[in-house]
Design a protein around this motif. Structure first.
Motif, PDB file in Angstrom:
ATOM      1  N   ARG A  86     -10.647  -4.805  -5.339  1.00 23.68           N
ATOM      2  CA  ARG A  86      -9.711  -3.713  -5.354  1.00 23.68           C
ATOM      3  C   ARG A  86     -10.413  -2.479  -6.506  1.00 23.68           C
ATOM      4  O   ARG A  86     -11.121  -3.245  -7.082  1.00 23.68           O
ATOM      5  CB  ARG A  86      -8.530  -4.651  -6.470  1.00 23.68           C
ATOM      6  N   THR A 101     -17.133   4.471  -1.593  1.00 21.70           N
ATOM      7  CA  THR A 101     -16.294   3.177  -1.320  1.00 21.70           C
ATOM      8  C   THR A 101     -18.190   2.766  -0.653  1.00 21.70           C
ATOM      9  O   THR A 101     -18.393   1.583  -0.930  1.00 21.70           O
ATOM     10  CB  THR A 101     -16.046   3.514   0.171  1.00 21.70           C
ATOM     11  N   ARG A 112     -15.966   8.313   2.192  1.00 24.45           N
ATOM     12  CA  ARG A 112     -16.712   7.245   2.145  1.00 24.45           C
ATOM     13  C   ARG A 112     -17.710   6.771   1.559  1.00 24.45           C
ATOM     14  O   ARG A 112     -18.259   5.697   1.297  1.00 24.45           O
ATOM     15  CB  ARG A 112     -17.233   6.967   4.204  1.00 24.45           C
ATOM     16  N   HIS A 169      -3.246   2.198   4.564  1.00 25.39           N
ATOM     17  CA  HIS A 169      -3.798   0.942   4.106  1.00 25.39           C
ATOM     18  C   HIS A 169      -5.825   1.528   4.844  1.00 25.39           C
ATOM     19  O   HIS A 169      -6.584   2.103   5.039  1.00 25.39           O
ATOM     20  CB  HIS A 169      -3.703  -0.092   5.641  1.00 25.39           C
ATOM     21  N   ARG A 170      -5.733  -0.176   3.686  1.00 24.44           N
ATOM     22  CA  ARG A 170      -7.834  -0.452   4.004  1.00 24.44           C
ATOM     23  C   ARG A 170      -8.685   0.702   3.361  1.00 24.44           C
ATOM     24  O   ARG A 170      -9.132   1.370   3.505  1.00 24.44           O
ATOM     25  CB  ARG A 170      -8.363  -0.483   5.224  1.00 24.44           C
ATOM     26  N   HIS A 171      -7.989   1.591   2.263  1.00 24.87           N
ATOM     27  CA  HIS A 171      -8.677   2.698   1.413  1.00 24.87           C
ATOM     28  C   HIS A 171      -8.425   2.213   1.022  1.00 24.87           C
ATOM     29  O   HIS A 171      -8.090   2.184  -0.010  1.00 24.87           O
ATOM     30  CB  HIS A 171      -8.300   4.320   1.906  1.00 24.87           C
ATOM     31  N   VAL A 172      -9.945   3.479   0.076  1.00 26.58           N
ATOM     32  CA  VAL A 172      -9.799   3.146  -0.970  1.00 26.58           C
ATOM     33  C   VAL A 172      -9.318   5.268  -2.307  1.00 26.58           C
ATOM     34  O   VAL A 172     -10.420   5.529  -1.995  1.00 26.58           O
ATOM     35  CB  VAL A 172     -11.382   2.575  -2.059  1.00 26.58           C
ATOM     36  N   GLY A 203       0.651  -1.225  -0.133  1.00 23.18           N
ATOM     37  CA  GLY A 203      -0.211  -0.039  -0.114  1.00 23.18           C
ATOM     38  C   GLY A 203       0.613   1.264   0.044  1.00 23.18           C
ATOM     39  O   GLY A 203       0.621   2.442   0.392  1.00 23.18           O
ATOM     40  N   SER A 222     -19.745   0.095  -2.860  1.00 23.07           N
ATOM     41  CA  SER A 222     -20.303  -1.500  -2.454  1.00 23.07           C
ATOM     42  C   SER A 222     -21.363  -1.581  -2.672  1.00 23.07           C
ATOM     43  O   SER A 222     -22.511  -3.049  -3.117  1.00 23.07           O
ATOM     44  CB  SER A 222     -19.819  -1.321  -0.837  1.00 23.07           C
TER      45      SER A 222
END
Lengths: 126, 126
Positions: free
Chosen positions: B107, B91, B88, B67-70, B48, B95
């Motif tokens: 991804r 994202t 958010r 980490h763990r973000h788009v 990342g 989803s």
DNA sequence: GCGAGATAAGTTATATTATAACATCAAATC
DNA sequence: GATTTGATGTTATAATATAACTTATCTCGC
């Protein structure tokens, strides 16, 4: 030429590399060279009939409305299937974010990699 | 090697092609070859610390949380500046859309091309 | 008809991006 | 000190894309 390229992409219904398209069309025209294909693709993309999947380096015939939409691609990493979706909310939110910094969007690339329902159920059948 | 590559990308603060990175590092190590760079980039992306800008075929040091973000990239087509943002809402909405068809995202690639505020004002100064 | 300009396609060559396959080396473990 | 392991080196090549120039075609005005 554009028509030929588009026809090949539509027949396939899945992403193809420029060279796959080239090979297809070479069956009927053995002297075809890459620039011809790339030019046709550029024109088709310009007109919205074809999209380039940036993260796959591949091209696919458009299956949404042909103009002024922001396509969202779901790309299955198992089977290669690609779905094309549209979302006003996403478009709006991207505009909003851009607006905050005074950025003027011209083109959006939204590609989601993962697994389609079908492949998922095959893999974890419990 | 990963550290070297990351350092080069961070110093630049803008997207670089793998071969640009390679050229930089060759100053101190003339025998360096592409696979070495690509391997380092792959590891950095995995962790990342680096993102690949698919639509530019280029790489950039991560400037968000690692980490763990788009990440959402705004790419100015005039000056090449790239901004990294997070949302958010985007994202969540992605989803939601994925969920509707049972697609499991792994991804996300979100890249917006356009003109940054600065270049826009330069171009249409009225 | 015919020439000028515009557009698309052909052609040749090459640039750019990326990876396969195998060899080497150095540290970690036993 | 042999052995495994993981990173890097090395060589070669694959895959993607474009530059630059040529040729054909079309169409418009004359």
């Amino acid at each position: 030429m554009q028509a030929d390229v588009l026809a090949v992409l539509q027949r396939r219904g899945a992403p193809m590399s420029a060279y796959e398209v080239l090979d297809q069309l070479r069956d009927g025209n053995p002297r075809l060279a890459p620039p011809t294909i790339y030019r046709a693709l550029a024109a088709l993309i310009e007109s919205g009939s074809v999209h380039r999947l940036e993260s796959l380096k591949a091209f696919v015939a458009c299956r949404g409305e042909r103009h002024r939409h922001v396509p969202i691609f779901s790309i299955c990493e198992e089977c290669g299937t690609v779905e094309e979706a549209v979302s006003r909310r996403i478009t709006n939110e991207l505009s909003r974010i851009a607006g905050q910094s005074g950025f003027a969007p011209v083109r959006h690339v939204i590609e989601v990699h993962g697994q389609c329902a079908r492949c998922e159920s095959k893999e974890a059948p419990a």
